[in-house]
Design an enzyme around this catalytic site. Sequence first.
Site, PDB file in Angstrom:
ATOM      1  CE  LYS A 176      -1.703   2.747   2.966  1.00  0.00           C
ATOM      2  NZ  LYS A 176      -1.534   4.008   2.182  1.00  0.00           N
ATOM      3  CD  GLU A 251      13.224   3.812   8.016  1.00  0.00           C
ATOM      4  OE1 GLU A 251      13.143   4.779   8.820  1.00  0.00           O
ATOM      5  OE2 GLU A 251      13.227   3.923   6.791  1.00  0.00           O
ATOM      6  CB  CYS A 285      13.274   8.568   7.928  1.00  0.00           C
ATOM      7  SG  CYS A 285      14.261   7.532   6.865  1.00  0.00           S
ATOM      8  CD  GLU A 382      10.417  12.055  11.407  1.00  0.00           C
ATOM      9  OE1 GLU A 382       9.377  11.436  11.636  1.00  0.00           O
ATOM     10  OE2 GLU A 382      11.405  11.560  10.824  1.00  0.00           O
TER      11      GLU A 382
HETATM   12  P1  ADP Z   1       2.825  10.982   7.344  1.00  0.00           P
HETATM   13  O1  ADP Z   1       2.038  11.473   8.520  1.00  0.00           O
HETATM   14  O2  ADP Z   1       4.089  11.699   7.187  1.00  0.00           O
HETATM   15  O3  ADP Z   1       2.000  10.876   6.082  1.00  0.00           O
HETATM   16  P2  ADP Z   1       2.410   8.302   8.057  1.00  0.00           P
HETATM   17  O4  ADP Z   1       3.171   7.480   9.007  1.00  0.00           O
HETATM   18  O5  ADP Z   1       1.037   8.756   8.456  1.00  0.00           O
HETATM   19  O6  ADP Z   1       3.299   9.517   7.703  1.00  0.00           O
HETATM   20  O7  ADP Z   1       2.265   7.588   6.652  1.00  0.00           O
HETATM   21  C1  ADP Z   1       3.048   6.510   6.203  1.00  0.00           C
HETATM   22  C2  ADP Z   1       2.151   5.452   5.635  1.00  0.00           C
HETATM   23  O8  ADP Z   1       1.314   4.968   6.678  1.00  0.00           O
HETATM   24  C3  ADP Z   1       1.215   5.909   4.518  1.00  0.00           C
HETATM   25  O9  ADP Z   1       1.137   4.878   3.540  1.00  0.00           O
HETATM   26  C4  ADP Z   1      -0.126   6.041   5.221  1.00  0.00           C
HETATM   27  O10 ADP Z   1      -1.220   5.811   4.373  1.00  0.00           O
HETATM   28  C5  ADP Z   1      -0.022   4.925   6.240  1.00  0.00           C
HETATM   29  N1  ADP Z   1      -0.904   5.094   7.407  1.00  0.00           N
HETATM   30  C6  ADP Z   1      -1.302   6.239   8.001  1.00  0.00           C
HETATM   31  N2  ADP Z   1      -2.116   5.977   9.033  1.00  0.00           N
HETATM   32  C7  ADP Z   1      -2.241   4.635   9.112  1.00  0.00           C
HETATM   33  C8  ADP Z   1      -2.915   3.721   9.988  1.00  0.00           C
HETATM   34  N3  ADP Z   1      -3.660   4.148  10.997  1.00  0.00           N
HETATM   35  N4  ADP Z   1      -2.793   2.398   9.765  1.00  0.00           N
HETATM   36  C9  ADP Z   1      -2.028   1.936   8.759  1.00  0.00           C
HETATM   37  N5  ADP Z   1      -1.356   2.731   7.903  1.00  0.00           N
HETATM   38  C10 ADP Z   1      -1.451   4.050   8.074  1.00  0.00           C
END
Ligand code: ADP
Length: 479
Positions: A176, A251, A285, A382
Site C-alpha cells: 500500500k 522503520e 527520515c 520530527e
Molecule cells: P505521514 O504522517 O508523514 O503521512 P504516516 O506514518 O502517516 O506519515 O504515513 C506513512 C504510511 O502509513 C502511509 O502509507 C499512510 O497511508 C499509512 N498510514 C497512516 N495511518 C495509518 C494507519 N492508521 N494504519 C495503517 N497505515 C497508516
Amino acid sequence: MLIGADWCDAASGRRLEVRDPATAEVVTTVPAAGAEDVDRAVKAARTAFEGREWGGARPVDRERWLLKLADLIETHAAEIAEIETIDNGKPLVISQRVDVPSAVDFVRYCAGWATKIEGTTVEPSLPGFRKNEFFAYTRREPVGVVGAIIPWNFPLLMAVWKVAPALAAGCAIVLKPAEDTPLTALRLAELALEAGFPAGAVNVVTGEGPSAGAALAAHAGIDKVAFTGSTAVGKRIGQAALENMTRISLELGGKSPVIVLDDVDPAVAASGAANAIFFNSGQVCVAGSRLYVQRKVYDAVLDGVSTIAGKMRIGPGLEKGTQLGPLVSERQLDRVAGYVRTGLEEGATLVAGGSRHGTRGWFHQPTILTGAAASARVAQEEIFGPVLAIIAHDGDDDAVAIANNSVYGLSGAVFSKSIERARAVADRVRTGTISVNGGSFFSPAVPFGGYKQSGIGREMGKLGFEEYLEVKSVAEGVK
Ligand code: ADP
Ligand code: MG
C-alpha cells in the site's frame, strides 16, 4: 490498482485525487481501497504463495525475474523519474540520480539473495541417547504473505525496499503506497508482471492510511507487516500486528543529530550539514535536523549553512536548476509552518527562511533556527521539512549527551578531522546508523534501521533480507 492479475477499481468505486505539489493541481485519480479490497488482495497473495507458479518457483526463477524487473526499471528510468517528480515534487535530478538508480541497484542486490538461502545442520544432544541417533537441520522459509505500508518521501525506493527482498525470499506481497504518492508503485507493479512474476506475487492497493493501511496491518491473513512511516502510526501498526502475532519490521521517525567538532574545516562541515537537512526538502527520515556545533567553530559553521540556505534555488521539480522542491502536500506545508511558529514561540531566533515560498504549490524556504533549548519541540520532534535547529556544544562528551537526549535513534552524523575522535563519538551515539565525515549508509549491502523509538528490525543488507525468512528446525530420528 493490481490485485492478482486484475487491474481493478475499489469495491466502493471511490477514488483519491493525486496532486502535483508544485502546482497543487490534480493530475489523476487512483482507487481508494477499503477493507474489502485489502481482503481480496491478501487472498490473491495467499493463493500465489501457495500456488505452483509462484510458490513453486525455483530460487533461480525468482532471481531471473528480479533481474528482469531491475532491467525494466532501468529501461524506463526517464519516465519513472518524471512520474516521481510530478507525484512527489522532488527535483527531477534527484529522481534521476538518486531514487531510480538506487531502486535498480537494490532490486539487483536482492536478486542475488534469492539463490543464497541456506540453513544449517545441527548435532543434537539428548539425555539417554547416544551420538548420531538424532539429526537436526534448519531451513529458511519465506515468511509468507507480506503487507507493506510505505511513505511518500521516496515512493519508488521505499516500494522496492519491501517488494524486492520479499520476492527474493519467495513471499507474496500486498503493497500500500502512501495516498500522496501512489503512482510509481503502480508502474512498478506493471513492470513486475512484465518481468514475469506470476499474478498475485505482487499486489498494489492504493488507499488511505486509516482505512486501507489499517485494514492491511490488522489482517489475520498476513504473516509480516513491513512499515516505513511515522513513529505514531508505527506504534498503532505494531499493536494491530501483535494481535495476530504478525511479524513486524518498522522503520520510523528520526531526529538525527549532526555533530560538528572543533577541528573541522567549517566550510566542509557547513556543506555536509546543509545537505543533511535540505536534501529532499528535509523530507527524509534521516534528515540531520539538529546541528550541534562546538563553540569554537559555531559562528563559522552557522554562517556557512545560512549562506547555503539563502542561495538555494527553490522551484518546481521539473524546472531546470531547482535545488529545493515543494513539500509533498498542503498538510505537510502546514505542519512545517506550524513547527517554525512553535520554535519562535519557544524562544528560538530565525536566521534564515521561515516562511512559505510563493503562493502556488507547497513550497517552504530553507529555514534555520538558533537558540532553541535542547528540550524545545523543534529540537525534539520530527518536522520532516527544511527546518534546522542549530545549537552550540562544549566538546565531545557534551555533544554525545545532547545527541542522545532524544526518543529517536535512527541516525546521526559526525564531522571531525580526527578519525579517532569522530569514531569515538560515533560509537557512543545511540542510533542505528551514523555517518562519519559525510559517509553515506544508503548502500544495498549496509543494514539500515533504528534504535529506540525509530523502529524495530533492519532493512537492506543480509539482515534486512532475513527479516523475510522464518527459521524451521527439523528434527529427525535416524534409527
Ligand atoms: P505521514 O504522517 O508523514 O503521512 P504516516 O506514518 O502517516 O506519515 O504515513 C506513512 C504510511 O502509513 C502511509 O502509507 C499512510 O497511508 C499509512 N498510514 C497512516 N495511518 C495509518 C494507519 N492508521 N494504519 C495503517 N497505515 C497508516
Ligand atoms: Mg502527489
